[in-house]
Write a protein that holds these residues in place. Structure first.
Motif, short mmCIF file in Angstrom:
data_model
loop_
_atom_site.label_atom_id
_atom_site.label_comp_id
_atom_site.label_asym_id
_atom_site.label_seq_id
_atom_site.Cartn_x
_atom_site.Cartn_y
_atom_site.Cartn_z
N LEU A 217 -6.52 5.04 -12.13
CA LEU A 217 -5.82 4.75 -11.71
C LEU A 217 -5.89 5.68 -10.40
CD1 LEU A 217 -2.97 5.72 -14.51
CD2 LEU A 217 -3.64 3.59 -13.71
N LEU A 218 -6.81 6.66 -9.97
CA LEU A 218 -6.75 6.99 -8.64
C LEU A 218 -7.28 5.93 -7.61
CD1 LEU A 218 -7.50 11.02 -9.84
CD2 LEU A 218 -5.28 9.74 -9.06
N LEU A 219 -8.22 5.47 -8.54
CA LEU A 219 -9.46 4.31 -7.66
C LEU A 219 -7.87 3.54 -7.26
CD1 LEU A 219 -11.93 3.85 -6.66
CD2 LEU A 219 -11.89 2.83 -8.93
N THR A 220 -7.86 3.10 -8.10
CA THR A 220 -6.26 1.47 -7.72
C THR A 220 -5.68 1.90 -5.84
OG1 THR A 220 -6.34 0.62 -10.12
CG2 THR A 220 -5.18 0.28 -8.82
N ILE A 221 -5.10 3.29 -6.33
CA ILE A 221 -4.22 3.61 -5.60
C ILE A 221 -5.52 3.73 -3.94
CG2 ILE A 221 -3.22 5.79 -4.34
CD1 ILE A 221 -1.89 6.59 -7.64
N ALA A 222 -6.09 4.68 -4.26
CA ALA A 222 -7.45 4.32 -2.59
C ALA A 222 -7.40 3.13 -2.33
CB ALA A 222 -8.70 4.80 -3.60
N LEU A 223 -7.17 2.11 -3.04
CA LEU A 223 -8.59 0.64 -2.54
C LEU A 223 -7.09 -0.41 -1.98
CD1 LEU A 223 -11.11 -0.63 -5.50
CD2 LEU A 223 -11.37 0.83 -2.90
N VAL A 224 -5.97 0.32 -3.03
CA VAL A 224 -5.18 -0.97 -2.51
C VAL A 224 -4.28 -0.17 -0.91
CG1 VAL A 224 -2.72 -1.16 -2.64
CG2 VAL A 224 -4.24 -1.44 -4.87
N PHE A 225 -4.05 1.06 -1.25
CA PHE A 225 -3.55 1.73 0.32
C PHE A 225 -4.64 1.15 1.23
CE2 PHE A 225 -3.20 5.96 3.01
CZ PHE A 225 -1.71 5.92 2.94
N GLY A 226 -6.32 1.92 0.77
CA GLY A 226 -7.04 1.78 1.84
C GLY A 226 -7.37 0.34 2.89
N LEU A 227 -6.91 -0.87 1.60
CA LEU A 227 -7.28 -1.76 2.31
C LEU A 227 -5.90 -2.75 2.84
CD1 LEU A 227 -9.95 -3.51 -0.38
CD2 LEU A 227 -10.38 -2.81 2.14
N GLY B 266 0.24 -1.10 -0.18
CA GLY B 266 -0.43 -0.09 0.08
C GLY B 266 0.51 0.93 -0.12
N ILE B 267 2.12 1.45 1.06
CA ILE B 267 2.62 2.57 1.07
C ILE B 267 3.69 2.70 -0.14
CG2 ILE B 267 4.43 3.11 1.34
CD1 ILE B 267 4.30 2.08 4.58
N ALA B 268 3.99 1.40 -1.16
CA ALA B 268 4.79 1.17 -2.30
C ALA B 268 3.71 1.63 -2.97
CB ALA B 268 5.16 -0.03 -2.87
N VAL B 269 2.72 1.80 -3.60
CA VAL B 269 1.67 2.42 -4.36
C VAL B 269 1.02 3.20 -4.06
CG1 VAL B 269 -0.89 2.40 -4.86
CG2 VAL B 269 -0.03 0.44 -5.04
N ARG B 270 1.10 4.70 -3.25
CA ARG B 270 0.53 5.92 -2.88
C ARG B 270 2.38 6.45 -3.52
NH1 ARG B 270 4.55 8.88 0.37
NH2 ARG B 270 3.42 11.08 0.88
N THR C 51 -3.40 17.53 -0.62
CA THR C 51 -3.44 17.81 1.01
C THR C 51 -3.54 16.56 1.81
OG1 THR C 51 -3.58 20.33 0.52
CG2 THR C 51 -3.58 19.32 2.28
N VAL C 52 -4.98 16.37 1.84
CA VAL C 52 -5.77 15.69 3.11
C VAL C 52 -5.17 13.82 2.55
CG1 VAL C 52 -7.56 14.11 3.77
CG2 VAL C 52 -7.78 16.82 2.76
N PHE C 53 -4.91 14.03 1.60
CA PHE C 53 -4.57 12.53 1.02
C PHE C 53 -3.06 12.56 1.37
CE2 PHE C 53 -1.71 9.93 -1.81
CZ PHE C 53 -2.19 8.86 -1.73
N GLU C 54 -2.13 13.28 1.37
CA GLU C 54 -0.20 13.72 1.94
C GLU C 54 -0.58 13.57 3.58
OE1 GLU C 54 2.26 13.80 0.07
OE2 GLU C 54 0.97 12.67 -1.86
#
Length: 451
Positions: free
Chosen positions: A202-212, A32-36, A143-146
């Motif tokens: 792509l943004l949706l994928t980042i959200a799902l991988v990071f959040g799960l 998850g961190i790597a995807v971010r 900014t919130v995401f960061e």
């Protein structure tokens, strides 16, 4: 015999298979961190280019704003995490909040164009324009995401420090880096060229991988028992952000060795960040296509993967500070050569490949350096103090470099000149750090108590 080997990290005792299982779940969190880290910034830069953002705006949003967030937020949360004692440990309760929050913010980033179009129609004549609204929504949610992502990374490093035997940290971070580089190779070879046409997906994928992935890791990795934290008054905790930016720094700088360490981390950050921030603009300006830049990045990462475990072993054997110093010395020579010789696409290709490989080698070597130089019992506190200093350096350099590039007519060779200068200064700090306390032999993996 091998399965009866016992390894310790504080109050945690591992068999070989138990240790491998823990490493496996830490790798899930690293995914998850790597995807971010490997996907988000290149895609963010694509968005900013699409809305016509200036170099100043890019530097502020991708370098200065994250630095300010790190300065204000991470130390305060780090202080509370160090002192937290709960049935879930001291890191996991915070990780279970920060990662889902980051995922929600990234979902909002993906929805920013839709929100901008809706707001533009709703405001009518009062609208500043759909492009301006799109940029505004992007900046807000990014900014919130960061903020959530940087908090998550700091807490993840604290969790690794708490649950892993210290004699294995260099090799563990090499394995974590291999995962990150694998994620980056996949992105650069197959997805980067689609950033303009498949941005929402792509943004949706980042959200799902990071959040799960990070909550799943938290469910499967257990923390040990911690000794009671030193007493602190309620007012002190209530003013944790103020303490973190002023008093905390003074408390963490009582040893000269820590000062040289902070200087090395600060200068290393500003050595690599200017070129990393603007390398895409630099390459496109010299005529390279996104697909070619992605392929070059992937080649560099393949070399980094091949060398990562060896560098991690060297860091465990000879000390992370010593190996990081050698890598920074090599990068200093490359940066000087790049500043003098990069004039066209051919020279840029050679420099970019060397930059990716050698800067990656430095990051692999230096990954365990905070654990080697900071006290383990208050690691996140000291590491957060380091982050304050790194943030200040990034704020200063990012704030100055963006306008300077705009004024120079987008002369991105200035990023190479800054890399050469800061790498030389970083070498000076690393040399003094070695001189203050020569790298000690790694402590045995079987005896790694948490003070």
């Amino acid at each position: 015999m091998a399965t009866r080997l016992r390894l310790r990290a504080g109050t945690l005792h591992y068999s070989l298979w138990g240790l491998l299982a823990t490493i496996g779940w830490l790798l899930v969190g690293e995914l998850g961190i790597a995807v971010r880290e490997r996907w988000a910034q290149p895609i963010g830069l694509v968005v900013l280019r699409n809305v016509g953002a200036s170099d100043t705006s890019i530097a502020l949003l991708l370098a200065t704003v994250p630095a300010v967030i790190s300065l204000l937020l991470v130390p305060a949360i780090g202080l509370r995490s160090d002192r937290c004692r709960s049935p879930w440990g001291r890191r996991r309760p915070y990780l279970l909040v920060s990662a889902p929050l980051g995922a929600a913010a990234m979902l909002c980033v993906a929805a920013a164009p839709t929100l901008a179009a809706f707001s533009h129609g709703l405001l009518g004549a009062w609208s500043p324009g759909q492009r301006a609204l799109d940029l505004g929504f992007f900046c807000l949610f990014w900014t919130v995401f960061e903020a959530a992502a940087m908090t998550t990374v700091a807490l993840f490093n604290g969790l690794v420090n708490d649950v892993m035997p210290h004699g294995l940290l260099g090799r563990l971070y090499a394995v974590l880096r291999i995962v990150g580089l694998g994620v980056a190779i996949f992105f650069n070879m197959s997805l980067f060229a689609l950033a303009d046409t498949r941005l929402f997906e792509l943004l949706l994928t980042i959200a799902l991988v990071f959040g799960l992935s990070i909550p799943l890791m938290c469910l499967m990795v257990r923390e040990g028992a911690y000794s009671a934290p030193p007493p602190a008054s309620a007012p002190a905790l209530a003013t944790a952000p103020r303490m973190s930016t002023r008093t905390q720094l003074l408390q963490c700088c009582t040893q000269r060795r820590h000062l040289w360490a902070f200087g090395a981390f600060m200068l290393a950050a500003v050595t690599f960040s200017p070129f990393n921030t603007f390398s895409q603009n630099y390459a496109l300006g010299l005529g390279l296509a996104k697909a070619e830049l992605g392929a070059l990045t992937a080649i560099g990462y393949v070399v980094s993967i091949a060398s990562a475990f060896g560098i991690g072993w060297l860091a465990d054997r000879f000390g992370s500070v010593r190996v990081a110093t050698a890598m920074m010395a090599l990068y200093s020579l490359i940066a000087l050569a790049g500043c003098l010789l990069v004039r066209d696409g051919t020279a840029f290709r050679a420099f970019y490949l060397a930059h990716v490989i050698v800067s990656g080698a430095y990051f692999t070597a230096a990954a365990a350096m905070p654990m080697d130089v900071f006290p383990r019992a208050e690691f996140v506190r000291y590491n957060a103090s380091k982050d304050i200093m790194v943030a200040l350096a990034n704020i200063l350099v990012g704030t100055c470099l963006g306008p300077l590039l705009d004024l120079s007519g987008h002369d991105y060779r200035l990023t190479l000149a800054s890399a050469a200068l800061f790498s030389l200064l970083c070498l000076g700090c690393l040399g003094r750090l070695l001189g203050r306390a020569p790298a000690a032999k790694a402590e045995p993996a079987q005896a790694c108590p948490l003070p």
